[in-house]
Design a protein around this motif. Structure first.
Motif, PDB file in Angstrom:
ATOM      1  N   ALA A   2       0.838  -1.202   0.000  1.00 25.05           N
ATOM      2  CA  ALA A   2       0.000   0.000   0.000  1.00 25.05           C
ATOM      3  C   ALA A   2       0.871   1.251   0.000  1.00 25.05           C
ATOM      4  O   ALA A   2       2.013   1.238   0.462  1.00 25.05           O
ATOM      5  N   LEU A   3       0.303   2.326  -0.531  1.00 20.74           N
ATOM      6  CA  LEU A   3       0.962   3.624  -0.451  1.00 20.74           C
ATOM      7  C   LEU A   3       0.763   4.184   0.961  1.00 20.74           C
ATOM      8  O   LEU A   3      -0.242   3.912   1.617  1.00 20.74           O
ATOM      9  N   SER A   4       1.725   4.974   1.418  1.00 21.16           N
ATOM     10  CA  SER A   4       1.620   5.591   2.743  1.00 21.16           C
ATOM     11  C   SER A   4       1.960   7.064   2.656  1.00 21.16           C
ATOM     12  O   SER A   4       2.862   7.467   1.922  1.00 21.16           O
ATOM     13  N   SER A   5       1.218   7.841   3.434  1.00 24.96           N
ATOM     14  CA  SER A   5       1.538   9.249   3.599  1.00 24.96           C
ATOM     15  C   SER A   5       2.657   9.369   4.625  1.00 24.96           C
ATOM     16  O   SER A   5       2.944   8.426   5.365  1.00 24.96           O
ATOM     17  N   MET A   6       3.304  10.535   4.681  1.00 28.23           N
ATOM     18  CA  MET A   6       4.307  10.759   5.723  1.00 28.23           C
ATOM     19  C   MET A   6       3.712  11.464   6.940  1.00 28.23           C
ATOM     20  O   MET A   6       4.400  11.661   7.935  1.00 28.23           O
ATOM     21  N   GLU A 155      -3.700   5.965   0.818  1.00 27.32           N
ATOM     22  CA  GLU A 155      -4.721   5.480  -0.126  1.00 27.32           C
ATOM     23  C   GLU A 155      -5.434   6.653  -0.790  1.00 27.32           C
ATOM     24  O   GLU A 155      -5.657   6.650  -2.010  1.00 27.32           O
ATOM     25  N   THR A 156      -5.766   7.669   0.008  1.00 26.40           N
ATOM     26  CA  THR A 156      -6.408   8.862  -0.547  1.00 26.40           C
ATOM     27  C   THR A 156      -5.468   9.586  -1.503  1.00 26.40           C
ATOM     28  O   THR A 156      -5.872  10.036  -2.581  1.00 26.40           O
ATOM     29  N   LEU A 157      -4.198   9.693  -1.106  1.00 24.58           N
ATOM     30  CA  LEU A 157      -3.208  10.339  -1.978  1.00 24.58           C
ATOM     31  C   LEU A 157      -3.071   9.593  -3.305  1.00 24.58           C
ATOM     32  O   LEU A 157      -2.944  10.214  -4.367  1.00 24.58           O
ATOM     33  N   GLY A 158      -3.094   8.265  -3.232  1.00 23.84           N
ATOM     34  CA  GLY A 158      -2.977   7.459  -4.445  1.00 23.84           C
ATOM     35  C   GLY A 158      -4.109   7.746  -5.419  1.00 23.84           C
ATOM     36  O   GLY A 158      -3.890   7.836  -6.636  1.00 23.84           O
ATOM     37  N   ILE A 160      -5.828  10.549  -5.655  1.00 20.82           N
ATOM     38  CA  ILE A 160      -5.614  11.898  -6.200  1.00 20.82           C
ATOM     39  C   ILE A 160      -4.526  11.878  -7.269  1.00 20.82           C
ATOM     40  O   ILE A 160      -4.676  12.468  -8.344  1.00 20.82           O
ATOM     41  N   LEU A 161      -3.432  11.166  -6.983  1.00 19.52           N
ATOM     42  CA  LEU A 161      -2.314  11.127  -7.936  1.00 19.52           C
ATOM     43  C   LEU A 161      -2.702  10.406  -9.223  1.00 19.52           C
ATOM     44  O   LEU A 161      -2.316  10.836 -10.322  1.00 19.52           O
ATOM     45  N   ASN A 162      -3.459   9.324  -9.112  1.00 20.40           N
ATOM     46  CA  ASN A 162      -3.926   8.635 -10.326  1.00 20.40           C
ATOM     47  C   ASN A 162      -4.831   9.539 -11.156  1.00 20.40           C
ATOM     48  O   ASN A 162      -4.789   9.508 -12.394  1.00 20.40           O
ATOM     49  N   GLN A 163      -5.624  10.337 -10.466  1.00 20.77           N
ATOM     50  CA  GLN A 163      -6.493  11.280 -11.182  1.00 20.77           C
ATOM     51  C   GLN A 163      -5.659  12.323 -11.925  1.00 20.77           C
ATOM     52  O   GLN A 163      -5.948  12.662 -13.077  1.00 20.77           O
ATOM     53  N   ARG A 164      -4.603  12.811 -11.271  1.00 20.78           N
ATOM     54  CA  ARG A 164      -3.735  13.803 -11.930  1.00 20.78           C
ATOM     55  C   ARG A 164      -3.021  13.190 -13.140  1.00 20.78           C
ATOM     56  O   ARG A 164      -2.860  13.841 -14.172  1.00 20.78           O
ATOM     57  N   VAL A 165      -2.599  11.942 -13.009  1.00 17.90           N
ATOM     58  CA  VAL A 165      -1.939  11.269 -14.141  1.00 17.90           C
ATOM     59  C   VAL A 165      -2.907  11.154 -15.316  1.00 17.90           C
ATOM     60  O   VAL A 165      -2.528  11.367 -16.485  1.00 17.90           O
TER      61      VAL A 165
END
Length: 295
Positions: A2-6, A155-158, A160-165
Protein backbone atom coordinates in the motif's frame (compact mmCIF):
# COMPACT_ATOMS: atom_id res chain seq x y z
CA UNK A 1 2.11 -2.96 -1.03
CA UNK A 2 0.00 0.00 0.00
CA UNK A 3 0.96 3.62 -0.45
CA UNK A 4 1.62 5.59 2.74
CA UNK A 5 1.54 9.25 3.60
CA UNK A 6 4.31 10.76 5.72
CA UNK A 7 1.84 12.55 7.99
CA UNK A 8 -0.03 10.89 10.85
CA UNK A 9 -0.90 10.97 14.54
CA UNK A 10 -1.49 8.28 17.17
CA UNK A 11 -1.84 7.80 20.93
CA UNK A 12 -1.72 4.82 23.29
CA UNK A 13 -2.21 4.46 27.04
CA UNK A 14 -0.98 1.90 29.53
CA UNK A 15 -0.37 1.16 33.19
CA UNK A 16 1.87 -1.08 35.26
CA UNK A 17 2.01 -1.20 39.06
CA UNK A 18 1.95 2.37 40.40
CA UNK A 19 2.80 3.78 36.95
CA UNK A 20 0.48 5.05 34.21
CA UNK A 21 1.79 6.33 30.89
CA UNK A 22 0.78 7.75 27.53
CA UNK A 23 2.57 7.73 24.19
CA UNK A 24 1.87 10.46 21.62
CA UNK A 25 3.29 9.96 18.12
CA UNK A 26 3.22 12.52 15.33
CA UNK A 27 4.90 12.31 11.92
CA UNK A 28 5.44 15.00 9.29
CA UNK A 29 7.12 15.23 5.88
CA UNK A 30 10.89 14.86 5.60
CA UNK A 31 13.50 13.82 3.05
CA UNK A 32 14.54 10.82 5.15
CA UNK A 33 13.56 9.14 8.42
CA UNK A 34 14.22 11.02 11.67
CA UNK A 35 12.79 9.62 14.94
CA UNK A 36 12.90 12.04 17.88
CA UNK A 37 12.00 10.53 21.25
CA UNK A 38 11.20 12.57 24.36
CA UNK A 39 11.24 10.61 27.65
CA UNK A 40 10.98 11.34 31.39
CA UNK A 41 14.15 11.24 33.47
CA UNK A 42 15.24 7.68 34.19
CA UNK A 43 13.48 6.15 31.16
CA UNK A 44 16.30 6.60 28.64
CA UNK A 45 16.62 2.88 27.93
CA UNK A 46 13.26 2.97 26.12
CA UNK A 47 14.65 5.32 23.43
CA UNK A 48 16.86 2.77 21.65
CA UNK A 49 13.98 0.35 21.22
CA UNK A 50 11.58 3.05 20.00
CA UNK A 51 14.01 4.29 17.34
CA UNK A 52 14.90 0.77 16.17
CA UNK A 53 11.27 -0.33 15.94
CA UNK A 54 10.18 2.81 14.09
CA UNK A 55 12.97 2.38 11.53
CA UNK A 56 11.77 -1.16 10.82
CA UNK A 57 8.28 -0.10 9.72
CA UNK A 58 8.79 3.46 8.40
CA UNK A 59 10.96 4.71 5.54
CA UNK A 60 10.51 8.49 5.56
CA UNK A 61 9.20 11.27 7.75
CA UNK A 62 10.14 13.05 10.95
CA UNK A 63 8.50 11.17 13.84
CA UNK A 64 8.04 12.87 17.20
CA UNK A 65 7.47 10.32 20.01
CA UNK A 66 6.61 11.72 23.44
CA UNK A 67 6.18 9.55 26.56
CA UNK A 68 4.39 10.95 29.63
CA UNK A 69 4.67 8.93 32.85
CA UNK A 70 2.81 9.39 36.14
CA UNK A 71 3.46 7.51 39.39
CA UNK A 72 0.60 7.01 41.82
CA UNK A 73 1.03 8.20 45.42
CA UNK A 74 2.18 5.20 47.45
CA UNK A 75 2.12 6.87 50.85
CA UNK A 76 4.83 8.18 53.17
CA UNK A 77 6.20 6.90 56.48
CA UNK A 78 6.73 9.15 59.53
CA UNK A 79 9.50 8.15 61.91
CA UNK A 80 11.41 9.64 64.85
CA UNK A 81 15.13 10.11 64.53
CA UNK A 82 16.11 8.47 67.83
CA UNK A 83 19.68 9.73 67.75
CA UNK A 84 18.65 13.36 67.34
CA UNK A 85 15.93 13.04 70.02
CA UNK A 86 18.36 11.42 72.50
CA UNK A 87 20.89 14.20 71.93
CA UNK A 88 18.24 16.87 72.55
CA UNK A 89 16.97 15.17 75.74
CA UNK A 90 20.54 14.89 77.04
CA UNK A 91 21.14 18.58 76.47
CA UNK A 92 17.79 19.45 78.08
CA UNK A 93 18.63 17.32 81.14
CA UNK A 94 22.00 19.02 81.44
CA UNK A 95 20.44 22.46 81.30
CA UNK A 96 17.68 21.59 83.80
CA UNK A 97 20.11 21.71 86.72
CA UNK A 98 21.60 25.04 85.73
CA UNK A 99 18.67 27.21 84.67
CA UNK A 100 15.22 27.75 85.98
CA UNK A 101 12.96 26.70 83.11
CA UNK A 102 9.99 24.52 82.41
CA UNK A 103 10.84 21.01 81.28
CA UNK A 104 10.36 20.51 77.55
CA UNK A 105 7.05 18.99 76.48
CA UNK A 106 6.64 16.14 74.06
CA UNK A 107 5.10 18.34 71.34
CA UNK A 108 7.90 20.81 71.87
CA UNK A 109 10.53 18.16 71.35
CA UNK A 110 8.79 16.75 68.27
CA UNK A 111 8.59 20.22 66.71
CA UNK A 112 12.37 20.55 66.71
CA UNK A 113 13.75 20.19 63.18
CA UNK A 114 15.25 16.78 62.51
CA UNK A 115 13.40 14.89 65.25
CA UNK A 116 10.56 13.81 62.94
CA UNK A 117 11.41 12.57 59.45
CA UNK A 118 8.98 11.94 56.60
CA UNK A 119 10.29 9.10 54.47
CA UNK A 120 8.97 8.60 50.96
CA UNK A 121 8.57 5.03 49.86
CA UNK A 122 11.43 4.04 47.60
CA UNK A 123 10.67 2.83 44.08
CA UNK A 124 10.85 -0.87 43.54
CA UNK A 125 13.34 -2.02 40.89
CA UNK A 126 11.08 -4.86 39.79
CA UNK A 127 8.12 -2.50 39.42
CA UNK A 128 10.22 -0.03 37.43
CA UNK A 129 11.44 -2.73 35.05
CA UNK A 130 7.92 -4.05 34.50
CA UNK A 131 6.64 -0.53 33.83
CA UNK A 132 9.30 0.11 31.19
CA UNK A 133 8.52 -3.19 29.47
CA UNK A 134 4.84 -2.26 29.46
CA UNK A 135 5.70 1.16 28.00
CA UNK A 136 7.61 -0.55 25.20
CA UNK A 137 4.55 -2.67 24.44
CA UNK A 138 2.40 0.45 24.46
CA UNK A 139 4.79 2.08 21.98
CA UNK A 140 4.21 -0.86 19.62
CA UNK A 141 0.47 -0.16 19.81
CA UNK A 142 0.90 3.56 19.10
CA UNK A 143 3.27 2.82 16.21
CA UNK A 144 0.77 0.39 14.71
CA UNK A 145 -1.97 3.05 14.83
CA UNK A 146 0.40 5.59 13.26
CA UNK A 147 1.22 3.23 10.38
CA UNK A 148 -2.49 2.55 9.84
CA UNK A 149 -3.29 6.26 9.69
CA UNK A 150 -0.43 6.93 7.27
CA UNK A 151 -1.70 4.13 5.02
CA UNK A 152 -5.26 5.48 5.04
CA UNK A 153 -3.96 8.88 3.99
CA UNK A 154 -1.69 7.17 1.45
CA UNK A 155 -4.72 5.48 -0.13
CA UNK A 156 -6.41 8.86 -0.55
CA UNK A 157 -3.21 10.34 -1.98
CA UNK A 158 -2.98 7.46 -4.45
CA UNK A 159 -6.48 8.21 -5.76
CA UNK A 160 -5.61 11.90 -6.20
CA UNK A 161 -2.31 11.13 -7.94
CA UNK A 162 -3.93 8.64 -10.33
CA UNK A 163 -6.49 11.28 -11.18
CA UNK A 164 -3.73 13.80 -11.93
CA UNK A 165 -1.94 11.27 -14.14
CA UNK A 166 -5.18 10.73 -16.10
CA UNK A 167 -5.52 14.49 -16.54
CA UNK A 168 -1.94 14.73 -17.82
CA UNK A 169 -2.65 11.87 -20.23
CA UNK A 170 -5.81 13.59 -21.53
CA UNK A 171 -3.96 16.88 -22.08
CA UNK A 172 -1.08 15.07 -23.80
CA UNK A 173 -3.65 13.48 -26.12
CA UNK A 174 -5.13 16.91 -26.78
CA UNK A 175 -1.66 18.24 -27.63
CA UNK A 176 -1.09 15.24 -29.91
CA UNK A 177 -4.28 15.98 -31.81
CA UNK A 178 -3.74 19.74 -31.97
CA UNK A 179 -4.40 20.97 -35.54
CA UNK A 180 -1.38 23.25 -35.27
CA UNK A 181 0.92 20.20 -35.11
CA UNK A 182 -0.19 18.80 -38.47
CA UNK A 183 2.46 19.08 -41.21
CA UNK A 184 0.01 20.95 -43.46
CA UNK A 185 -0.56 23.64 -40.81
CA UNK A 186 3.18 24.01 -40.12
CA UNK A 187 3.91 24.21 -43.86
CA UNK A 188 1.23 26.84 -44.37
CA UNK A 189 2.54 29.04 -41.57
CA UNK A 190 6.10 28.81 -42.83
CA UNK A 191 4.99 29.52 -46.39
CA UNK A 192 3.24 32.69 -45.24
CA UNK A 193 6.32 33.83 -43.34
CA UNK A 194 8.64 33.13 -46.29
CA UNK A 195 6.32 34.92 -48.73
CA UNK A 196 6.19 37.95 -46.46
CA UNK A 197 9.99 38.07 -46.32
CA UNK A 198 10.36 37.75 -50.10
CA UNK A 199 7.93 40.58 -50.66
CA UNK A 200 9.93 42.94 -48.46
CA UNK A 201 13.30 42.28 -50.07
CA UNK A 202 14.76 40.72 -53.21
CA UNK A 203 18.04 39.85 -51.49
CA UNK A 204 16.76 36.66 -49.85
CA UNK A 205 17.80 33.35 -51.39
CA UNK A 206 14.62 31.23 -51.73
CA UNK A 207 16.59 27.97 -51.41
CA UNK A 208 18.30 29.15 -48.23
CA UNK A 209 14.96 30.28 -46.85
CA UNK A 210 13.51 26.85 -47.58
CA UNK A 211 16.35 25.19 -45.68
CA UNK A 212 15.90 27.52 -42.70
CA UNK A 213 12.18 26.84 -42.77
CA UNK A 214 12.82 23.10 -42.53
CA UNK A 215 15.14 23.63 -39.56
CA UNK A 216 12.55 25.77 -37.79
CA UNK A 217 9.88 23.14 -38.42
CA UNK A 218 12.12 20.41 -37.00
CA UNK A 219 12.87 22.46 -33.88
CA UNK A 220 9.18 23.20 -33.35
CA UNK A 221 8.20 19.51 -33.45
CA UNK A 222 7.18 18.26 -29.96
CA UNK A 223 6.86 14.60 -30.99
CA UNK A 224 9.83 13.54 -28.86
CA UNK A 225 8.53 15.37 -25.76
CA UNK A 226 5.06 13.85 -26.11
CA UNK A 227 6.60 10.38 -26.40
CA UNK A 228 8.58 10.92 -23.20
CA UNK A 229 5.48 12.23 -21.40
CA UNK A 230 3.64 9.04 -22.42
CA UNK A 231 6.53 6.99 -21.01
CA UNK A 232 6.44 8.95 -17.73
CA UNK A 233 2.67 8.35 -17.47
CA UNK A 234 3.22 4.60 -17.77
CA UNK A 235 5.97 4.69 -15.11
CA UNK A 236 3.82 6.75 -12.71
CA UNK A 237 0.92 4.32 -13.01
CA UNK A 238 3.22 1.36 -12.45
CA UNK A 239 4.72 2.88 -9.28
CA UNK A 240 1.33 3.93 -7.90
CA UNK A 241 -0.01 0.44 -8.56
CA UNK A 242 2.98 -1.28 -6.94
CA UNK A 243 2.84 0.93 -3.82
CA UNK A 244 5.40 0.96 -1.03
CA UNK A 245 7.83 3.82 -0.35
CA UNK A 246 7.85 5.32 -3.87
CA UNK A 247 7.64 9.00 -2.90
CA UNK A 248 11.22 9.87 -3.88
CA UNK A 249 10.95 8.17 -7.27
CA UNK A 250 7.64 9.84 -8.03
CA UNK A 251 9.09 13.20 -7.03
CA UNK A 252 11.91 12.68 -9.56
CA UNK A 253 9.35 11.65 -12.18
CA UNK A 254 7.35 14.82 -11.49
CA UNK A 255 10.49 16.84 -12.25
CA UNK A 256 10.85 14.97 -15.54
CA UNK A 257 7.19 15.69 -16.37
CA UNK A 258 7.83 19.36 -15.66
CA UNK A 259 10.90 19.45 -17.91
CA UNK A 260 9.12 17.89 -20.90
CA UNK A 261 6.03 20.10 -20.55
CA UNK A 262 8.20 23.22 -20.34
CA UNK A 263 10.01 22.17 -23.52
CA UNK A 264 6.66 21.65 -25.28
CA UNK A 265 5.59 25.17 -24.36
CA UNK A 266 8.88 26.74 -25.44
CA UNK A 267 8.91 24.91 -28.81
CA UNK A 268 5.26 25.51 -29.59
CA UNK A 269 4.46 27.98 -32.38
CA UNK A 270 0.70 27.46 -32.12
CA UNK A 271 -1.59 29.21 -29.61
CA UNK A 272 -3.79 26.17 -28.96
CA UNK A 273 -0.81 23.90 -28.35
CA UNK A 274 0.75 26.49 -26.03
CA UNK A 275 -2.47 26.77 -23.99
CA UNK A 276 -2.68 22.99 -23.70
CA UNK A 277 0.92 22.91 -22.53
CA UNK A 278 0.21 25.52 -19.86
CA UNK A 279 -2.79 23.49 -18.62
CA UNK A 280 -0.59 20.42 -18.46
CA UNK A 281 2.04 22.37 -16.52
CA UNK A 282 -0.57 23.31 -13.89
CA UNK A 283 -1.63 19.68 -13.43
CA UNK A 284 2.01 18.55 -13.18
CA UNK A 285 2.57 21.11 -10.41
CA UNK A 286 -0.46 19.72 -8.55
CA UNK A 287 0.88 16.20 -9.02
CA UNK A 288 4.25 17.17 -7.58
CA UNK A 289 2.71 18.96 -4.59
CA UNK A 290 0.79 15.81 -3.62
CA UNK A 291 3.82 13.58 -4.16
CA UNK A 292 5.68 15.60 -1.49
CA UNK A 293 3.35 14.02 1.12
CA UNK A 294 4.03 10.45 0.01
CA UNK A 295 6.43 8.14 1.85
Amino acid sequence: MALSSMTGFARSHGASGPYSFEWELKSVNAKGLDVRVRLPQGWDEVEAFAKKRASEVLSRGTVYANLTVKRAETGSTVRINEDVLAAIVKVASSLAGRIDAVAPSIDGLLSIKGVIEVVEQESDETEDKAAKEAAIGSFETALKHLVEMRRREGETLGQILNQRVSEIEALAGKAEASPGRKPEAIKARLAEQVAALLETSDRFDPDRLAQEALLIAAKADVREELDRIASHIAQAREMLGKGGPVGRRLDFLAQEFHREVNTCCSKSNDIELTNTGLEMKTVVEQFREQVQNLE
